[in-house]
Design a protein around this motif. Structure first.
Motif, PDB file in Angstrom:
ATOM      1  N   UNK A 136     -11.398  -3.812   4.886  1.00 46.91           N
ATOM      2  CA  UNK A 136     -12.011  -4.263   3.643  1.00 46.91           C
ATOM      3  C   UNK A 136     -10.966  -5.012   2.831  1.00 46.91           C
ATOM      4  N   UNK A 137     -11.335  -6.185   2.364  1.00 45.51           N
ATOM      5  CA  UNK A 137     -10.415  -6.950   1.528  1.00 45.51           C
ATOM      6  C   UNK A 137     -10.427  -6.395   0.111  1.00 45.51           C
ATOM      7  N   UNK A 138      -9.240  -6.235  -0.445  1.00 46.40           N
ATOM      8  CA  UNK A 138      -9.114  -5.725  -1.808  1.00 46.40           C
ATOM      9  C   UNK A 138      -8.199  -6.639  -2.600  1.00 46.40           C
ATOM     10  N   UNK A 139      -8.357  -6.579  -3.900  1.00 48.19           N
ATOM     11  CA  UNK A 139      -7.506  -7.357  -4.803  1.00 48.19           C
ATOM     12  C   UNK A 139      -7.211  -6.490  -6.018  1.00 48.19           C
ATOM     13  N   UNK A 140      -5.943  -6.402  -6.377  1.00 47.41           N
ATOM     14  CA  UNK A 140      -5.537  -5.569  -7.513  1.00 47.41           C
ATOM     15  C   UNK A 140      -4.264  -6.144  -8.109  1.00 47.41           C
ATOM     16  N   UNK A 141      -3.967  -5.824  -9.368  1.00 42.73           N
ATOM     17  CA  UNK A 141      -2.713  -6.310  -9.969  1.00 42.73           C
ATOM     18  C   UNK A 141      -1.523  -5.504  -9.471  1.00 42.73           C
ATOM     19  N   UNK A 142      -0.402  -6.203  -9.204  1.00 44.33           N
ATOM     20  CA  UNK A 142       0.805  -5.491  -8.787  1.00 44.33           C
ATOM     21  C   UNK A 142       1.634  -5.142 -10.014  1.00 44.33           C
ATOM     22  N   UNK A 143       2.888  -4.726  -9.788  1.00 42.98           N
ATOM     23  CA  UNK A 143       3.718  -4.268 -10.894  1.00 42.98           C
ATOM     24  C   UNK A 143       4.047  -5.377 -11.888  1.00 42.98           C
ATOM     25  N   UNK A 144       3.939  -6.650 -11.429  1.00 43.73           N
ATOM     26  CA  UNK A 144       4.217  -7.779 -12.313  1.00 43.73           C
ATOM     27  C   UNK A 144       2.948  -8.366 -12.919  1.00 43.73           C
ATOM     28  N   UNK A 145       1.799  -7.723 -12.629  1.00 46.42           N
ATOM     29  CA  UNK A 145       0.542  -8.223 -13.159  1.00 46.42           C
ATOM     30  C   UNK A 145      -0.053  -9.338 -12.329  1.00 46.42           C
TER      31      UNK A 145
ATOM     32  N   UNK B 105      -4.925  -7.469  -0.135  1.00 49.96           N
ATOM     33  CA  UNK B 105      -4.680  -6.631   1.025  1.00 49.96           C
ATOM     34  C   UNK B 105      -5.954  -6.361   1.793  1.00 49.96           C
ATOM     35  N   UNK B 106      -5.757  -5.805   2.982  1.00 50.81           N
ATOM     36  CA  UNK B 106      -6.878  -5.363   3.814  1.00 50.81           C
ATOM     37  C   UNK B 106      -6.737  -3.864   4.006  1.00 50.81           C
ATOM     38  N   UNK B 107      -7.751  -3.138   3.592  1.00 51.01           N
ATOM     39  CA  UNK B 107      -7.717  -1.675   3.652  1.00 51.01           C
ATOM     40  C   UNK B 107      -8.528  -1.183   4.837  1.00 51.01           C
ATOM     41  N   UNK B 108      -7.914  -0.295   5.595  1.00 53.13           N
ATOM     42  CA  UNK B 108      -8.597   0.370   6.698  1.00 53.13           C
ATOM     43  C   UNK B 108      -8.407   1.866   6.520  1.00 53.13           C
ATOM     44  N   UNK B 109      -9.405   2.629   6.854  1.00 53.26           N
ATOM     45  CA  UNK B 109      -9.311   4.072   6.644  1.00 53.26           C
ATOM     46  C   UNK B 109      -9.841   4.857   7.819  1.00 53.26           C
ATOM     47  N   UNK B 110      -9.390   6.092   7.904  1.00 49.69           N
ATOM     48  CA  UNK B 110      -9.920   7.022   8.893  1.00 49.69           C
ATOM     49  C   UNK B 110      -9.823   8.434   8.340  1.00 49.69           C
ATOM     50  N   UNK B 111     -10.708   9.290   8.817  1.00 44.30           N
ATOM     51  CA  UNK B 111     -10.726  10.682   8.387  1.00 44.30           C
ATOM     52  C   UNK B 111      -9.813  11.486   9.304  1.00 44.30           C
ATOM     53  N   UNK B 112      -8.905  12.246   8.702  1.00 49.17           N
ATOM     54  CA  UNK B 112      -8.045  13.138   9.482  1.00 49.17           C
ATOM     55  C   UNK B 112      -8.367  14.578   9.090  1.00 49.17           C
ATOM     56  N   UNK B 113      -8.339  15.453  10.071  1.00 51.56           N
ATOM     57  CA  UNK B 113      -8.682  16.852   9.860  1.00 51.56           C
ATOM     58  C   UNK B 113      -7.433  17.708   9.985  1.00 51.56           C
ATOM     59  N   UNK B 114      -7.230  18.586   9.002  1.00 51.17           N
ATOM     60  CA  UNK B 114      -6.135  19.565   9.024  1.00 51.17           C
ATOM     61  C   UNK B 114      -6.774  20.925   8.802  1.00 51.17           C
TER      62      UNK B 114
ATOM     63  N   UNK C 155       0.577 -13.854   2.912  1.00 51.56           N
ATOM     64  CA  UNK C 155      -0.265 -14.645   3.806  1.00 51.56           C
ATOM     65  C   UNK C 155      -1.316 -15.414   3.017  1.00 51.56           C
ATOM     66  N   UNK C 156      -1.891 -14.712   1.999  1.00 55.84           N
ATOM     67  CA  UNK C 156      -2.902 -15.380   1.184  1.00 55.84           C
ATOM     68  C   UNK C 156      -2.284 -16.543   0.399  1.00 55.84           C
ATOM     69  N   UNK C 157      -1.101 -16.307  -0.151  1.00 60.66           N
ATOM     70  CA  UNK C 157      -0.430 -17.381  -0.884  1.00 60.66           C
ATOM     71  C   UNK C 157      -0.078 -18.535   0.041  1.00 60.66           C
ATOM     72  N   UNK C 158       0.390 -18.171   1.268  1.00 58.39           N
ATOM     73  CA  UNK C 158       0.721 -19.222   2.235  1.00 58.39           C
ATOM     74  C   UNK C 158      -0.530 -19.981   2.636  1.00 58.39           C
ATOM     75  N   UNK C 159      -1.619 -19.259   2.874  1.00 57.47           N
ATOM     76  CA  UNK C 159      -2.869 -19.914   3.254  1.00 57.47           C
ATOM     77  C   UNK C 159      -3.361 -20.811   2.123  1.00 57.47           C
ATOM     78  N   UNK C 160      -3.267 -20.281   0.893  1.00 53.19           N
ATOM     79  CA  UNK C 160      -3.690 -21.095  -0.253  1.00 53.19           C
ATOM     80  C   UNK C 160      -2.837 -22.345  -0.371  1.00 53.19           C
ATOM     81  N   UNK C 161      -1.528 -22.173  -0.149  1.00 52.75           N
ATOM     82  CA  UNK C 161      -0.627 -23.329  -0.237  1.00 52.75           C
ATOM     83  C   UNK C 161      -0.926 -24.339   0.861  1.00 52.75           C
TER      84      UNK C 161
END
Length: 549
Positions: free
Chosen positions: A337-346, A351-360, A376-382
């Motif tokens: 899943x593609x996600x977009x969020x602000x980093x520490x510099x705003x 990113x691409x998020x992938x998940x799985x369920x783990x059992x403990x 990669x996105x910045x490079x692609x945009x450029x």
């Protein structure tokens, strides 16, 4: 004193001493009968009686002599029935001494008897306890031989006094060869020191202990876990220890491998270049994140854990997060899943998020990996911008303009709206390069695009067609509006000298698209109009002759 009197005194004193000696060997029930009989033979005494406690009080004709012997049946008062008190009077002193001495003899005898009785009770208890311990020891050994665990009993110096069948089978030896040996002989030197410390730690108030150590079996170290019980005497001296042991080598090796795996996971998790997180799939709250996550977001561990990915801006809302979790649980999610969020510099973080369920055990967790695609996105945009924009001026390039014009022709044909095209060319631009240099020429081109771009709408097209030529497409603009804009652009260039090159002029050719006309035909007509403007003296707008809208 006459000889007869002295003889009588000696006889009375001898009789009393003889009675004292005889009492020692008499049974309890005959003592007072014997004493009363002897006292009844004293001068002036008719008879002697023992009045026990609780009996009738003495008569006035009797002389009382107290004789009490502890709490035993022989207690009471000796009373003398006196016929001639004058005859008895000389011997009262002897008689009182006799009674006192007799009381002491009987009291001592009574104490010895009580001690004997207590000793008999103690011996009986010791015998009963010994029998109980023997039976308990027999039961213990019988039960221990049925146990799969190793059971042994040993002295504080590790000398074995008992081993069960499992202990013998484990070491491949018989009880006869093991009992009497020190089990320290089976241990490595470091294990001996550890077990010595464990033995030394036993206390009467804390007689149990458990510990692990290695044992040499067939020349190889194996792991044991022992639970020991110490036994002490009444002075607190350690007598012996009973131990129950298990071979935990397999478990210990598994724990070592688990620790290695955990360390490897920690390394792979903590220092992984991807963002990694473990969260509760139900609430979405983060339980742990790796160092890359912390660094990318510019947050501390305690600032993230306990919050949700929605609160951190990784999902637009809780519904989107839950949808992802449900798809993962159902096994339907195959693409990240593609996600977009602000980093520490705003700045935007992609990113691409992938998940799985783990059992403990009974618990389940959502393990999320986010591949950082920002670069990669910045490079692609450029790269996309470089492919569609002019590097010098920043406006669209000819490649993009070709596609744009084809799309707009299709839209104009479908919607039947007007579509004008302007081709603008700076007059005598070569002179700028020759006179002021190429840097000045570049500056002029950049300033021209700025002026042209400021006059058009957001959905209009401004592109560098080549050299000092630019094209402008104005979807939905009628011929009159296009002519006004062209004149406005021309006058702006004419009336505002350039800082790098001074006054300049602009020639423009205008053509309206005609239904059924191709892009190349349309561009050619606009280019012919530009040629006409140049031929007529430059610094003017010319309209293609067959433009009718």
């Amino acid at each position: 004193m006459s000889t007869a009197t002295r003889t009588l005194d000696a006889r009375v004193l001898g009789q009393l001493l003889l009675m004292q000696s005889a009492v020692i060997g008499l049974p309890d029930e005959t003592i007072f009968g014997f004493v009363c009989q002897g006292l009844g033979e004293l001068p002036g005494v008719t008879r002697a009686l023992l009045v026990r406690d609780g009996e009738a009080a003495a008569t006035s004709s009797r002389q009382q002599f107290p004789l009490r012997v502890g709490e035993r049946p022989l207690r009471g008062i000796i009373e003398l029935e006196v016929a001639d008190s004058n005859a008895l009077s000389p011997y009262l002193g002897y008689l009182e001494n006799f009674c006192s001495t007799l009381a002491l003899i009987l009291e001592e005898r009574d104490q010895r008897q009580r001690i004997q009785e207590q000793q008999q009770v103690l011996e009986q208890r010791v015998a009963e306890r010994t029998r109980a311990l023997t039976q308990s020891e027999a039961r213990f050994r019988a039960l221990s031989n049925d146990l799969p665990a190793m059971v042994c009993e040993y002295l504080p110096d590790s000398t074995l006094t008992y081993v069960n069948d499992a202990y013998c089978a484990y070491f491949g030896k018989t009880a006869k060869t093991l009992v009497g040996r020190r089990f320290f002989d089976f241990l490595p030197a470091e294990a001996v020191a550890a077990v010595r410390r464990e033995i030394a730690s036993f206390r009467p108030e804390q007689p149990t202990n458990s510990y692990k150590h290695t044992v040499l079996k067939d020349g190889k170290p194996v792991w044991h876990e022992w639970m020991d019980r110490a036994f002490f005497d009444e002075t607190g001296q350690l007598l012996r220890i009973q131990g129950v042991g298990f071979d935990i080598t397999a478990r210990q090796e598994a724990e070592i491998e688990l620790a290695k795996a955990k360390e490897l996971f920690e390394r792979a998790f903590r220092d992984n270049p991807s963002l990694m997180a473990i969260s509760d799939p139900e609430s979405g709250r983060l339980i742990d994140v790796n160092n890359t996550w912390l660094e990318r977001m510019g947050l501390r561990h305690e600032q993230i854990c306990g919050k949700t990915m929605v609160e951190l801006g990784l999902f637009p809302n809780e519904q989107a997060r839950r949808q992802l979790v449900q798809e993962i649980l159902a096994g339907r999610r195959s693409h990240p899943v593609e996600i977009e969020a602000p980093d520490k510099n705003g700045r935007a973080f992609f990113g691409e998020a992938a998940g799985e369920i783990i059992h403990v055990g009974p618990h389940r967790f959502l393990f999320v990996t986010i591949q950082d695609l920002t670069r990669q996105r910045e490079l692609r945009t450029r790269l996309e911008r470089e492919a569609t924009h002019d590097a010098l001026t920043g406006v669209y390039n000819r490649q993009f303009a070709d596609g744009y014009l084809i799309r707009e022709i299709a839209a104009a044909d479908r919607l039947d709206h007007p579509l004008p095209l302007l081709i603008a060319d700076l007059d005598h631009f070569k002179r700028v390069n020759d006179r002021f240099g190429h840097l000045a020429g570049d500056s002029v081109l950049q300033e021209v695009t700025g002026r042209l771009g400021a006059r058009i709408r957001q959905n209009d097209l401004l592109a560098r067609w080549g050299g000092e030529e630019f094209i402008l497409a104005l979807p939905g603009t009628h011929r009159a509006g296009a002519v006004r804009l062209a004149e406005c652009l021309r006058r702006d260039i004419e009336l505002r000298p350039f800082e790098a090159a001074g006054p300049m002029t602009l020639s423009i050719g205008l053509a309206m698209w005609r239904p059924g006309e191709s892009a190349a035909q349309w561009i050619n007509r606009a280019d012919q109009a530009l040629y006409a403007a140049k031929h007529q003296g430059r610094n003017r707008v010319c309209i293609a002759a067959d433009t009718d809208r």
